[in-house]
Scaffold this motif. Structure first.
Motif, PDB file in Angstrom:
ATOM      1  N   ALA A  56     -22.583  11.999  -7.979  1.00 23.67           N
ATOM      2  CA  ALA A  56     -21.412  12.195  -9.230  1.00 23.67           C
ATOM      3  C   ALA A  56     -22.432  12.302 -10.538  1.00 23.67           C
ATOM      4  N   ILE A  57     -22.329  13.440 -11.816  1.00 28.74           N
ATOM      5  CA  ILE A  57     -23.266  13.630 -12.881  1.00 28.74           C
ATOM      6  C   ILE A  57     -22.467  12.920 -13.407  1.00 28.74           C
ATOM      7  N   ALA A  58     -22.856  11.772 -14.572  1.00 28.69           N
ATOM      8  CA  ALA A  58     -22.207  10.837 -16.127  1.00 28.69           C
ATOM      9  C   ALA A  58     -22.419  12.016 -17.172  1.00 28.69           C
ATOM     10  N   ALA A  59     -22.214  11.332 -17.672  1.00 30.97           N
ATOM     11  CA  ALA A  59     -22.267  12.087 -19.333  1.00 30.97           C
ATOM     12  C   ALA A  59     -21.596  10.686 -20.677  1.00 30.97           C
ATOM     13  N   PHE A  60     -22.074  11.256 -21.880  1.00 26.61           N
ATOM     14  CA  PHE A  60     -21.698   9.998 -22.456  1.00 26.61           C
ATOM     15  C   PHE A  60     -21.597  10.904 -24.000  1.00 26.61           C
ATOM     16  N   ALA A  61     -20.590  11.380 -24.259  1.00 21.25           N
ATOM     17  CA  ALA A  61     -19.574  11.307 -23.964  1.00 21.25           C
ATOM     18  C   ALA A  61     -19.259  10.842 -26.637  1.00 21.25           C
ATOM     19  N   LEU A  62     -20.484  11.192 -27.304  1.00 18.38           N
ATOM     20  CA  LEU A  62     -20.379  10.613 -27.785  1.00 18.38           C
ATOM     21  C   LEU A  62     -20.573  11.160 -29.091  1.00 18.38           C
ATOM     22  N   SER A  63     -21.094  12.079 -29.462  1.00 17.46           N
ATOM     23  CA  SER A  63     -21.217  12.732 -30.720  1.00 17.46           C
ATOM     24  C   SER A  63     -20.568  14.556 -31.075  1.00 17.46           C
ATOM     25  N   GLU A  64     -19.988  14.392 -31.764  1.00 18.85           N
ATOM     26  CA  GLU A  64     -19.403  15.454 -32.493  1.00 18.85           C
ATOM     27  C   GLU A  64     -20.303  16.515 -34.205  1.00 18.85           C
TER      28      GLU A  64
ATOM     29  N   CYS B  22     -20.095  17.454 -29.081  1.00 18.37           N
ATOM     30  CA  CYS B  22     -21.577  18.148 -29.542  1.00 18.37           C
ATOM     31  C   CYS B  22     -22.621  17.921 -28.706  1.00 18.37           C
ATOM     32  N   TRP B  23     -23.641  18.737 -28.638  1.00 19.57           N
ATOM     33  CA  TRP B  23     -25.146  17.633 -28.331  1.00 19.57           C
ATOM     34  C   TRP B  23     -24.629  16.556 -27.168  1.00 19.57           C
ATOM     35  N   ILE B  24     -24.302  17.257 -25.900  1.00 18.25           N
ATOM     36  CA  ILE B  24     -23.704  16.535 -25.082  1.00 18.25           C
ATOM     37  C   ILE B  24     -24.494  16.115 -24.156  1.00 18.25           C
ATOM     38  N   SER B  25     -25.625  15.545 -23.635  1.00 19.85           N
ATOM     39  CA  SER B  25     -26.192  15.484 -22.588  1.00 19.85           C
ATOM     40  C   SER B  25     -25.536  15.952 -21.354  1.00 19.85           C
TER      41      SER B  25
ATOM     42  N   PHE C 236     -15.920   1.421 -30.501  1.00 16.82           N
ATOM     43  CA  PHE C 236     -17.098   1.371 -31.478  1.00 16.82           C
ATOM     44  C   PHE C 236     -18.228   0.401 -30.505  1.00 16.82           C
ATOM     45  N   ARG C 237     -17.506  -1.265 -30.068  1.00 20.78           N
ATOM     46  CA  ARG C 237     -18.475  -1.804 -29.355  1.00 20.78           C
ATOM     47  C   ARG C 237     -19.288  -1.377 -28.301  1.00 20.78           C
ATOM     48  N   VAL C 238     -18.137  -0.649 -26.864  1.00 24.17           N
ATOM     49  CA  VAL C 238     -18.301  -0.014 -26.045  1.00 24.17           C
ATOM     50  C   VAL C 238     -19.871   0.712 -26.564  1.00 24.17           C
ATOM     51  N   ALA C 239     -20.033   2.065 -27.600  1.00 27.49           N
ATOM     52  CA  ALA C 239     -21.318   2.449 -28.204  1.00 27.49           C
ATOM     53  C   ALA C 239     -21.960   1.797 -28.172  1.00 27.49           C
TER      54      ALA C 239
END
Length: 393
Positions: free
Chosen positions: A111-119, A165-168, A239-242
């Motif tokens: 399973a491939i994971a991704a961290f989606a923070l940036s916009e 955007c810019w999500i690896s 935000f604490r998680v991030a």
């Protein structure tokens, strides 16, 4: 463990990782398609037991893995790091059901994971997120009807609307750790982290053609349903998680940079010792020898700061945000300098497509931007040292 010393088992493990990366991971990396998830490579990382260590080891171990893999195969390093970045919030803040569903598959490399923070309008300023998590019934139906299994269990409490955007690993990941605004106008205090499977209705995405060869994309959220069971941590406390995730991974970004710098330095040592120039070898020229010495000095200084920050994280020190920012800043800026100087000392051959330094030159630029640009790291450092100064008055 002293921050400046590795014990013999750690040193041996690093050597083993470099060998594995060279012999088993690089061939798979070379078969991958630039800009897309290399699932065969991720699966091999799982087979080697490296992905499982993301959840069973500390920051020092993470840095050792990233530095060692980066030295021999940057694609393998990045694939490992992106799995950790996307899945760490689930490991640290997820419910037992969330962890049971996803973490074994991440560890296996299936399973491939991704961290989606940036916009598009909220990159470095993460507190300015605009992706909306709106409560209440949905008035608009998503344009494409998804498979019934894609709907979350239970009634949706929120609908996610907006862009990332810019999500690896986007848009090819199997699930995303998504940060969305649940309370308008509340800044960092009004953001919630959600675990969003990729098959949720209304979730779409496109690949972006970037300088770095690893997959990066944009995501669109058209009333994507999420429930209380999808929340990571607490509502309005995302935000604490991030920031907790970034405090762990920023030093390891530094380790990635150090691995590249060490590879460039070693290539330069070999080249300048063998290259004939002006009646001798390149290394016999004082200007060249001094330049190589400067490269080695900066690389070692960055490496020490990376492992000092990682040790501080593992020991639960109070100044982790400052140390993490310092480590990422110094190491990424150092790697840029070292790789650039290595190219200069190699000459035109280093610019030829396929040369190690040509590859590193493309890879080394992005870490100065992602997970907080160098300017952001300087801001964090300044804020932390002024806060410390005020506390002791």
């Amino acid at each position: 463990m002293p921050a400046f010393s590795l014990d013999p088992p750690q040193t041996a493990w690093c050597a083993e990782l470099r060998t594995l990366a060279d012999e088993r991971l690089r061939p798979l990396a070379e078969k991958g398609e630039p800009g897309h998830v290399n699932r065969a490579l991720v699966a091999e990382l799982g087979q080697l037991g490296l992905l499982e260590r993301l959840f069973t080891s500390g920051a020092v171990d993470l840095c050792l893995m990233r530095e060692s893999l980066a030295y021999a195969c940057t694609e393998a390093e990045t694939a490992l790091a992106l799995q950790g970045l996307g899945a760490h919030p689930v490991h640290a803040h997820g419910t037992q059901a969330q962890r049971d569903r996803w973490l074994p598959r991440v560890a296996e490399g299936t399973a491939i994971a991704a961290f989606a923070l940036s916009e598009p309008a909220a990159g470095s300023d993460a507190a300015a997120l605009e992706l909306r998590a709106e409560e209440g019934p949905v008035t608009e139906t998503p344009p494409a009807a998804p498979p019934p299994s894609a709907e979350p269990d239970g009634a949706a409490r929120w609908r996610l609307t907006g862009e990332k955007c810019w999500i690896s690993n986007a848009p090819e990941a199997d699930f995303y750790t998504v940060f969305a605004r649940t309370t308008p106008g509340a800044g960092a205090r009004g953001v919630t982290a959600f675990l969003v499977p990729a098959d949720r209705p209304g979730l779409g995405g496109t690949s972006l053609d970037m300088l770095s060869p690893h997959p990066i994309g944009a995501l669109t959220f058209d009333a994507v349903p999420v429930t209380a069971d999808d929340v990571l941590g607490e509502v309005d406390r995302g935000f604490r998680v991030a920031m907790g995730t970034l405090n762990l991974f920023r030093p390891s970004v530094g380790a990635f940079a150090v691995g590249m710098a060490r590879a460039a330095l070693d290539a330069t040592l070999a080249h300048t010792a063998e290259r004939d120039a002006f009646g001798g070898k390149l290394k016999d020229l004082q200007t060249v020898a001094h330049q190589v010495a400067e490269m080695a000095l900066r690389t070692e200084a960055a490496r020490l700061m990376v492992y000092a920050a990682a040790t501080a994280y593992d020991e639960g020190a109070e100044d982790v945000p400052k140390r993490a920012a310092m480590a990422k800043l110094l190491a990424t800026e150092t790697a840029q300098y070292v790789v650039d100087q290595a190219v200069q000392l190699h000459g035109a051959r280093a610019l030829r497509r396929g040369h190690l330094l040509e590859h590193l030159y493309r890879e080394v630029r992005a870490p100065r931007v992602y997970e907080g640009a160098s300017e952001v790291q300087r801001g964090i450092i300044a804020k932390e040292i002024y806060a410390c100064e005020e506390a002791v008055r």
